[in-house]
Write a protein that holds these residues in place. Sequence first.
Motif, PDB file in Angstrom:
ATOM      1  N   LEU A 281       0.923  -1.197  -0.016  1.00 14.90           N
ATOM      2  CA  LEU A 281      -0.128  -0.125   0.056  1.00 14.90           C
ATOM      3  C   LEU A 281       0.826   1.183  -0.111  1.00 14.90           C
ATOM      4  O   LEU A 281       1.745   1.495   1.040  1.00 14.90           O
ATOM      5  N   HIS A 282       0.961   1.927  -1.046  1.00 10.47           N
ATOM      6  CA  HIS A 282       1.550   3.132  -1.193  1.00 10.47           C
ATOM      7  C   HIS A 282       1.031   4.428  -0.489  1.00 10.47           C
ATOM      8  O   HIS A 282      -0.292   4.336  -0.573  1.00 10.47           O
ATOM      9  N   PRO A 283       1.810   5.044   0.181  1.00  9.92           N
ATOM     10  CA  PRO A 283       1.246   6.229   0.821  1.00  9.92           C
ATOM     11  C   PRO A 283       0.567   7.357  -0.066  1.00  9.92           C
ATOM     12  O   PRO A 283       1.143   7.398  -1.347  1.00  9.92           O
TER      13      PRO A 283
ATOM     14  N   VAL B 279       5.245   9.163  -4.989  1.00  5.58           N
ATOM     15  CA  VAL B 279       5.723   8.809  -6.271  1.00  5.58           C
ATOM     16  C   VAL B 279       5.286   7.284  -6.822  1.00  5.58           C
ATOM     17  O   VAL B 279       4.831   7.178  -7.706  1.00  5.58           O
ATOM     18  N   ALA B 280       5.619   6.301  -5.854  1.00  7.39           N
ATOM     19  CA  ALA B 280       5.458   5.195  -6.027  1.00  7.39           C
ATOM     20  C   ALA B 280       3.817   4.842  -6.104  1.00  7.39           C
ATOM     21  O   ALA B 280       3.276   4.102  -6.963  1.00  7.39           O
ATOM     22  N   GLY B 281       3.195   5.463  -5.405  1.00  4.82           N
ATOM     23  CA  GLY B 281       1.529   5.260  -5.345  1.00  4.82           C
ATOM     24  C   GLY B 281       1.249   5.998  -6.773  1.00  4.82           C
ATOM     25  O   GLY B 281       0.224   5.452  -7.439  1.00  4.82           O
ATOM     26  N   GLN B 282       1.647   7.183  -7.070  1.00  3.72           N
ATOM     27  CA  GLN B 282       1.216   7.825  -8.370  1.00  3.72           C
ATOM     28  C   GLN B 282       1.650   6.812  -9.723  1.00  3.72           C
ATOM     29  O   GLN B 282       0.871   6.647 -10.551  1.00  3.72           O
TER      30      GLN B 282
ATOM     31  N   ARG C 143       8.108  -1.462 -11.678  1.00  3.65           N
ATOM     32  CA  ARG C 143       8.780  -0.600 -10.757  1.00  3.65           C
ATOM     33  C   ARG C 143      10.244  -1.565 -10.049  1.00  3.65           C
ATOM     34  O   ARG C 143       9.806  -2.634  -9.478  1.00  3.65           O
ATOM     35  N   VAL C 144      11.263  -1.124 -10.141  1.00  5.51           N
ATOM     36  CA  VAL C 144      12.555  -1.706  -9.733  1.00  5.51           C
ATOM     37  C   VAL C 144      12.534  -1.308  -8.327  1.00  5.51           C
ATOM     38  O   VAL C 144      12.512  -0.078  -7.913  1.00  5.51           O
ATOM     39  N   PRO C 145      12.731  -2.182  -7.219  1.00  6.22           N
ATOM     40  CA  PRO C 145      12.703  -2.006  -5.819  1.00  6.22           C
ATOM     41  C   PRO C 145      13.728  -0.985  -5.614  1.00  6.22           C
ATOM     42  O   PRO C 145      15.129  -1.164  -6.235  1.00  6.22           O
TER      43      PRO C 145
END
Length: 150
Positions: free
Chosen positions: A56-58, A62-65, A140-142
């Motif tokens: 769950l991205h905040p 950016v990760a969530g977007q 997405r690369v960790p």
Amino acid sequence: MGEIRATDVVTAACDALVAGLDSPALRISAACTEAEADYDVPDLLPPVLDELGLTLHPVGSVAGQETAARALATRMPAGELTPRELAFRIHQRFGHELPLAERLAELDDDYDVLEYGDRTPAQVDADVTAEALRLAQHRRVPTEPTRAPA
């Protein structure tokens, strides 16, 4: 990220149970009524994702977007959005500020100036389709190294 309604999350929880996924919070989410969904889903979503091993991205991250942009991109090849609708929604939501989705924002601009240029709507649609497929397949690369099992 505000892209779907709480009732859609409840439907997805039901679909997940039918598909064989199971967890206590997933069952509670699937049992929400339409009236309860708007109130209960925001609190239930974090434990559901945690129990299923999902991230769950905040909100606003950016990760969530990026995840939201990729999810929107998958809706176009699935026939839920036209190329024009996808480009517009990406541009509306992220402007030109999200590098991952910048090309779709630019293509939305292209739709707006079609009458002044030499491109056809079909050409812009083809470019949006290609970009949607690229985004839908983008992983997405960790950012943190993962540890190997001991």
